[in-house]
Design a protein around this motif. Structure first.
Motif, short mmCIF file in Angstrom:
data_model
loop_
_atom_site.label_atom_id
_atom_site.label_comp_id
_atom_site.label_asym_id
_atom_site.label_seq_id
_atom_site.Cartn_x
_atom_site.Cartn_y
_atom_site.Cartn_z
N ARG A 187 37.78 46.70 25.17
CA ARG A 187 38.63 47.27 26.22
C ARG A 187 39.30 46.12 26.94
O ARG A 187 38.63 45.18 27.36
CB ARG A 187 37.82 48.10 27.21
N ILE A 188 40.59 46.21 27.07
CA ILE A 188 41.37 45.12 27.65
C ILE A 188 42.10 45.64 28.86
O ILE A 188 42.78 46.67 28.78
CB ILE A 188 42.38 44.58 26.61
N ARG A 189 41.96 44.95 29.99
CA ARG A 189 42.68 45.40 31.17
C ARG A 189 42.91 44.26 32.14
O ARG A 189 42.37 43.15 31.96
CB ARG A 189 41.92 46.53 31.84
N ALA A 190 43.72 44.52 33.14
CA ALA A 190 43.99 43.52 34.17
C ALA A 190 43.23 43.92 35.42
O ALA A 190 43.15 45.10 35.75
CB ALA A 190 45.49 43.46 34.45
N VAL A 191 42.64 42.95 36.11
CA VAL A 191 41.94 43.23 37.36
C VAL A 191 42.29 42.14 38.37
O VAL A 191 42.80 41.07 38.01
CB VAL A 191 40.41 43.26 37.18
N ALA A 192 41.97 42.41 39.63
CA ALA A 192 42.08 41.38 40.66
C ALA A 192 40.73 40.69 40.76
O ALA A 192 39.68 41.34 40.69
CB ALA A 192 42.46 42.02 41.99
N GLY A 206 41.58 37.97 44.55
CA GLY A 206 42.70 38.89 44.40
C GLY A 206 43.70 38.47 43.34
O GLY A 206 44.59 39.23 42.98
N PRO A 208 45.32 37.85 39.72
CA PRO A 208 45.19 38.68 38.51
C PRO A 208 44.36 37.99 37.43
O PRO A 208 44.50 36.79 37.22
CB PRO A 208 46.63 38.87 38.06
N CYS A 209 43.52 38.75 36.77
CA CYS A 209 42.71 38.24 35.67
C CYS A 209 42.82 39.20 34.49
O CYS A 209 42.99 40.40 34.66
CB CYS A 209 41.24 38.14 36.07
N LEU A 210 42.66 38.64 33.31
CA LEU A 210 42.60 39.45 32.11
C LEU A 210 41.13 39.64 31.76
O LEU A 210 40.37 38.67 31.67
CB LEU A 210 43.33 38.77 30.95
N ALA A 232 44.69 34.59 34.85
CA ALA A 232 45.90 35.12 34.23
C ALA A 232 46.65 34.07 33.42
O ALA A 232 47.09 34.34 32.30
CB ALA A 232 46.82 35.72 35.29
N HIS A 235 45.31 32.67 29.58
CA HIS A 235 45.03 33.35 28.33
C HIS A 235 45.98 34.49 27.99
O HIS A 235 46.32 35.32 28.84
CB HIS A 235 43.61 33.89 28.35
N THR A 236 46.40 34.52 26.74
CA THR A 236 47.21 35.62 26.21
C THR A 236 46.60 36.07 24.90
O THR A 236 46.26 35.25 24.05
CB THR A 236 48.65 35.16 25.96
N LEU A 237 46.44 37.38 24.75
CA LEU A 237 45.96 37.92 23.48
C LEU A 237 47.16 38.20 22.59
O LEU A 237 48.19 38.66 23.07
CB LEU A 237 45.20 39.22 23.71
N ILE B 188 49.50 40.17 24.97
CA ILE B 188 48.88 40.92 26.06
C ILE B 188 48.36 39.94 27.09
O ILE B 188 47.65 38.99 26.75
CB ILE B 188 47.73 41.78 25.51
N ALA B 190 47.62 39.23 31.69
CA ALA B 190 47.59 39.75 33.05
C ALA B 190 48.55 38.92 33.88
O ALA B 190 48.64 37.71 33.70
CB ALA B 190 46.18 39.65 33.62
N PRO B 208 47.50 42.75 40.51
CA PRO B 208 47.38 42.47 39.08
C PRO B 208 48.01 43.56 38.22
O PRO B 208 47.89 44.74 38.52
CB PRO B 208 45.87 42.40 38.85
N LEU B 237 43.67 49.00 27.40
CA LEU B 237 43.88 49.01 25.96
C LEU B 237 42.54 49.05 25.27
O LEU B 237 41.59 48.41 25.70
CB LEU B 237 44.63 47.76 25.52
#
Lengths: 245, 245
Positions: A187-192, A206, A208-210, A232, A235-237, B188, B190, B208, B237
């Motif tokens: 599961r991939i998402r963005a969070v603070a 606060g 943004p993090c992946l 943030a 890293h990029t997937l 992908i 953040a 984010p 995702l």
DNA sequence: CGTTTCAATATGTATATACATAATCGTCAT
DNA sequence: ATGACGATTATGTATATACATATTGAAACG
């Protein structure tokens, strides 16, 4: 059909491969639109000067790959592209860091053995209570924190993990090879970043993090749940769609 | 090997399938560890009471799936799981929204036809300058903004797009079916919402967001680049690892 | 003792063949 | 007209066979 007995050595790859790429190119280029009936096995065997079995193998493979649909008595038809499936390669963090040309460092932050809480069971999708190992680790690229790892290991499925301190080796590489996983969900998402993560990654609260969460099963048993949090920028997937292998 | 001439109708699936599942189960269960030499084609053909061709087809398939490695003269060996490839299904946004049980609404915000700037060419990986169409669109789930879309279409590759206003239909569905894509790359990551995105998604500046960028090629020509931005809470995702289809 | 050569072996690819299975079409009787 | 039925057809799966190709291991040779 013609060269009875002898095998012709084609210039480049195998005939099988040539038929395969020819047809999938016709489809992806749009020359054969969705719904188009591609030539019968018999016709293709004449066209490529080979046996029906060879054509059959190639077409069966295309059918399995989802590019065409085969109907008995009617023929084979080009399918319309459905849900776009992309292949997401998830590497070991050490590999990722070293691919950036930076020195990799691993650090175990915390390790607790405990009876699974309700939260643990939810993360692991565990039915009954049992012992789990909770780990917290840092992964560094050079001096900078690269990723923060929060992991649960189901000790019922992997009892050997109870004897491992995970100081010298990260849980990921330790588990791979030791526990054959049969299934995994990401599961991939963005969070603070909360205060804890912000401190670990040396970023603002606060920011943004992946987050990449992975749950792994081995033969129906939940093995581990891991959450990697990346700052943030770090890293990029990348996922690539491939019509064919 | 034994039943010369006649074909036995096995109870359930085909022999091919049975060999395939048998072996891949042995591997994923850990019974055959990485490095283990699996029986020779000849031995398996005796064990399953079938021809070597049938075994060969099954083993070739396992090799292509990456579960085993085959070496001439030496035999076939179980490979250790390498880079974990997960399949990421990327659906149309309408589908995603409707899967949540919410009404979907699409809105075109802006549309500009222009000669490609240096930035456009970088995004599209376009060598030479040429006309592009820049679009900005909103996707809504109920009353809430769900995703913001920023898209570039290479008009050299898709000239028909110049005549489309994209008011009634979103660019994604319009392109699918019209342009057969042969390759796509997803990135992908953040990010923190800038003022523009924050306004579009009705969130705080700096909040984010999950960004999915997709670049699509058709027969070597860049077709489109699209960036979808989702508010952090609205979207996750999911990617699943599958050892076998 | 090291190197070359050669036979043995396991996989790779293609062939012809056989029969099963499912779908479609035409024929014929109702 | 319509429904039953059998012939036809295209794919599905398995077989035996043949030869190519890469690799290993042992024998022959310098």
């Amino acid at each position: 059909m013609s060269m009875a007995g002898t095998v012709v050595a084609e210039g480049s790859g195998s005939l099988h491969q040539r038929i395969l790429t020819d047809i999938s190119e016709k489809i992806t280029s749009g020359a054969w639109a969705p719904g188009h009936r591609i030539p019968f096995e018999h016709e293709l065997s004449v066209q490529y000067n080979c046996s029906r079995m060879t054509v059959n193998k190639a077409l069966s493979q295309l059918a399995k790959a989802g590019l065409i649909e085969r109907r008995r008595r009617s023929g084979s038809f080009v399918r319309r592209p459905q849900s776009q499936a992309a292949v997401l390669e998830i590497h070991d963090i050490r590999i990722e860091v070293e691919a950036l040309g930076l020195p990799y460092r691993y650090e175990r932050v915390a390790r607790h053995k405990r009876r699974s809480s309700a939260g643990d069971r939810a993360l692991l999708e565990l039915g009954v209570a049992g012992p789990v190992l909770a780990l917290e680790c840092g992964h560094f690229a050079g001096e900078r924190p690269f990723a923060h790892e929060q992991r649960l290991i189901n000790l019922t499925a992997v009892p050997e993990a109870a004897d491992e301190e995970f100081v010298a080796i990260a849980p990921g590489p330790w588990l791979i090879g030791r526990v054959p996983w049969s299934e995994a969900e990401h599961r991939i998402r963005a969070v603070a970043a909360d205060r804890h993560i912000a401190a670990a990654l040396d970023i603002e609260t606060g920011a943004p993090c992946l987050v990449v969460e992975r749950r792994t099963w081995s033969a129906e048993h939940p093995v581990t749940h891991v959450r990697f949090t990346y700052a943030a920028e770090s890293h990029t997937l990348v996922a690539r769609f491939r019509p064919q292998g």
